[in-house]
Scaffold this motif. Sequence first.
Motif, mmCIF file in Angstrom:
data_model
loop_
_atom_site.group_PDB
_atom_site.id
_atom_site.type_symbol
_atom_site.label_atom_id
_atom_site.label_comp_id
_atom_site.label_asym_id
_atom_site.label_seq_id
_atom_site.Cartn_x
_atom_site.Cartn_y
_atom_site.Cartn_z
ATOM 1 N N GLY A 235 0.795 -1.225 0.000
ATOM 2 C CA GLY A 235 0.000 0.000 0.000
ATOM 3 C C GLY A 235 0.822 1.267 0.000
ATOM 4 O O GLY A 235 0.293 2.362 -0.234
ATOM 5 N N GLY A 236 2.118 1.148 0.265
ATOM 6 C CA GLY A 236 2.980 2.322 0.301
ATOM 7 C C GLY A 236 3.393 2.770 -1.085
ATOM 8 O O GLY A 236 3.279 2.039 -2.075
ATOM 9 N N SER A 259 -3.550 1.730 5.383
ATOM 10 C CA SER A 259 -3.041 0.532 6.037
ATOM 11 C C SER A 259 -1.515 0.595 6.172
ATOM 12 O O SER A 259 -0.957 0.230 7.214
ATOM 13 C CB SER A 259 -3.445 -0.714 5.246
ATOM 14 N N TYR A 260 -0.852 1.064 5.108
ATOM 15 C CA TYR A 260 0.609 1.221 5.159
ATOM 16 C C TYR A 260 1.004 2.206 6.254
ATOM 17 O O TYR A 260 1.905 1.933 7.063
ATOM 18 C CB TYR A 260 1.123 1.711 3.802
ATOM 19 N N ILE A 261 0.334 3.360 6.301
ATOM 20 C CA ILE A 261 0.649 4.370 7.314
ATOM 21 C C ILE A 261 0.369 3.824 8.714
ATOM 22 O O ILE A 261 1.147 4.052 9.656
ATOM 23 C CB ILE A 261 -0.152 5.659 7.070
ATOM 24 N N ALA A 262 -0.718 3.071 8.859
ATOM 25 C CA ALA A 262 -1.054 2.497 10.166
ATOM 26 C C ALA A 262 0.023 1.523 10.636
ATOM 27 O O ALA A 262 0.401 1.515 11.812
ATOM 28 C CB ALA A 262 -2.411 1.800 10.100
ATOM 29 N N THR A 323 12.639 -5.315 -0.469
ATOM 30 C CA THR A 323 12.059 -6.312 -1.369
ATOM 31 C C THR A 323 10.637 -5.947 -1.760
ATOM 32 O O THR A 323 10.094 -6.513 -2.701
ATOM 33 C CB THR A 323 12.054 -7.695 -0.689
ATOM 34 N N VAL A 324 10.041 -5.000 -1.045
ATOM 35 C CA VAL A 324 8.663 -4.603 -1.344
ATOM 36 C C VAL A 324 8.597 -3.701 -2.571
ATOM 37 O O VAL A 324 7.636 -3.740 -3.341
ATOM 38 C CB VAL A 324 8.036 -3.888 -0.130
ATOM 39 N N SER A 325 9.638 -2.888 -2.784
ATOM 40 C CA SER A 325 9.620 -1.886 -3.850
ATOM 41 C C SER A 325 10.049 -2.468 -5.197
ATOM 42 O O SER A 325 10.808 -3.441 -5.263
ATOM 43 C CB SER A 325 10.548 -0.729 -3.484
ATOM 44 N N SER A 326 9.570 -1.842 -6.262
ATOM 45 C CA SER A 326 9.954 -2.231 -7.616
ATOM 46 C C SER A 326 11.194 -1.489 -8.095
ATOM 47 O O SER A 326 11.707 -1.776 -9.178
ATOM 48 C CB SER A 326 8.794 -1.938 -8.581
ATOM 49 N N VAL A 327 11.682 -0.533 -7.324
ATOM 50 C CA VAL A 327 12.827 0.282 -7.721
ATOM 51 C C VAL A 327 14.123 -0.451 -7.392
ATOM 52 O O VAL A 327 14.347 -0.852 -6.251
ATOM 53 C CB VAL A 327 12.811 1.652 -7.011
ATOM 54 N N VAL A 328 14.980 -0.619 -8.409
ATOM 55 C CA VAL A 328 16.292 -1.237 -8.186
ATOM 56 C C VAL A 328 17.374 -0.179 -8.380
ATOM 57 O O VAL A 328 17.169 0.800 -9.088
ATOM 58 C CB VAL A 328 16.529 -2.430 -9.145
ATOM 59 N N GLU A 329 18.520 -0.388 -7.749
ATOM 60 C CA GLU A 329 19.634 0.562 -7.873
ATOM 61 C C GLU A 329 20.958 -0.168 -7.662
ATOM 62 O O GLU A 329 20.993 -1.254 -7.092
ATOM 63 C CB GLU A 329 19.472 1.748 -6.927
#
Length: 535
Positions: A235-236, A259-262, A323-329
Amino acid sequence: MNSLTRLLLYMKNLYITYKKINILNIKKYWCMHRMKQFTQLKEAILDRIGIGQPGLMSPAAYDIAWLARVPGENDFTIPAYPEALTWLRDNQHPDGSWGSDIEYVHDRIISTLAAIIALAQWDDINNDKLYKTQSKRIIEHGLEYIRNNAGRLEFELPTGGFELILPALLQDAEKIGINVHCQTFLPYYRMREEKLAKIPSHLLYSRKLSITHSLEFMGDSLDLERAEIFQDSNGGVGFSPSSTAYLLTKLPRNNAARSYIASLVAAYGNKVPEVFPFDTFELSWSLWNLFLAGADSSDPKIEHHIRDLKSVWDKGEGVGSTTVSSVVESDTSSMVFSVLKMAGADPDPIPLRQFEKEDYFICYHYERDPCTSANVHVLEALKGVDEKATEKVRRWLYKSQVDCSYWTDKWHASPYYPTAHAVIALIGVDHDLARSASQWIINTQRIDGGWGYYNRSTAEETAYCLQALTIYSREVMPIDRNILERGRRCLLAFDNKRPDLWIARSLYTPITVVESAIYSALIMTTDYLYPAFGR
């Protein structure tokens, strides 16, 4: 020599010998006691880190300000988290700013502007005259700091997304009647357009770009019908509390974002951090530090973490901070690769190729400027694996070194971080370059034995310098042992205060990562200086 003289001489020598043995035993006992404490710290670190863990990070005034702007779930005219507003009122610095204890002007200005907007946004809901008078005074004091210090921005490297976020915040401020009136900020509108021009228009609404971590830059231009595309599985938005809070100011009925903020508030209270979660980042940096200190990859806890990292790496896409994010670097990808290599897991280097450019490696796709520490970590990862890439990064580091001495970095406010990591990466690659950087570290040791770029020594910066100098002394050329001993004593004397030095949109501290570096430096220097005591 008569018998009495010989006896007295014998007794004197016996006493000296006894004294030496006694001192040696005291030192041995002290070292064993310290080693026991160090082992407990290592175990605590290994228990805390891991894939799926939220991570442990210092609170960020910038993100707390955005949390304060989230409207109530059932009544959008009141704040959902009034405690965040209270925190902002209670944590203004004496000079009128908000942000890290160390004054990094980009951090202070972006945090102060965000805090002012949050406080002013809800001013009308409180009818208490004294409250409003105090609030007005707080806001004016913050504006005074911004106007007085904006001219200092040119002397620092910007925080992440500063050129994108600042214009949007200025527009938000203007909408609620706050006019900053600062000509210094005008160039950032042009810089914003230059940054956005680098990104293909069809990718602007994509979870895979780093700009999602600063989504609030879109201000009123966010396409609400497409906005949910930015949200990850939890949800973030961009594993960013502020970006997710921004989304809720535009879409207050978005239950996934709430939900993410909670979950964030449940983990951290109302003192929220810069990112959440950041499991891959915390795990890989911490393990790297532990491996430098001789951690055993066959340790069951470490084996478990390595299996998890290998599983993430073997997807072949590269990795990001979580691992939650789709951003790689490339920065976290390089650290994961190095940790797997140190553990003998034989990782495939192909995912790192996506970040390679003609003269260096980028950290994020479509970034404006290259990052020193990301290139240093690529060098550390690929040395002994890819000679061509190693030479490319070596040449870039040679050209970018400041005064043939040190490096600065856009992800860390202290040059000791990139410089110390560069010394370690250059071992076996370019000892002349490592020597000049090591000499700069030695020359800048403070009178208390520690290191610190901002007028005082810190445990974090001292740890980085001790790691680098110990490895350099062990692998290249012995340095004066007193330098290491003084640094080690200084490190042992520090308390648990950790000033924020890491740079994202604002300054922060990845607490476990820093603790692992301190542990690593203490173990490395103890092993090097007192090898007879062992572990």
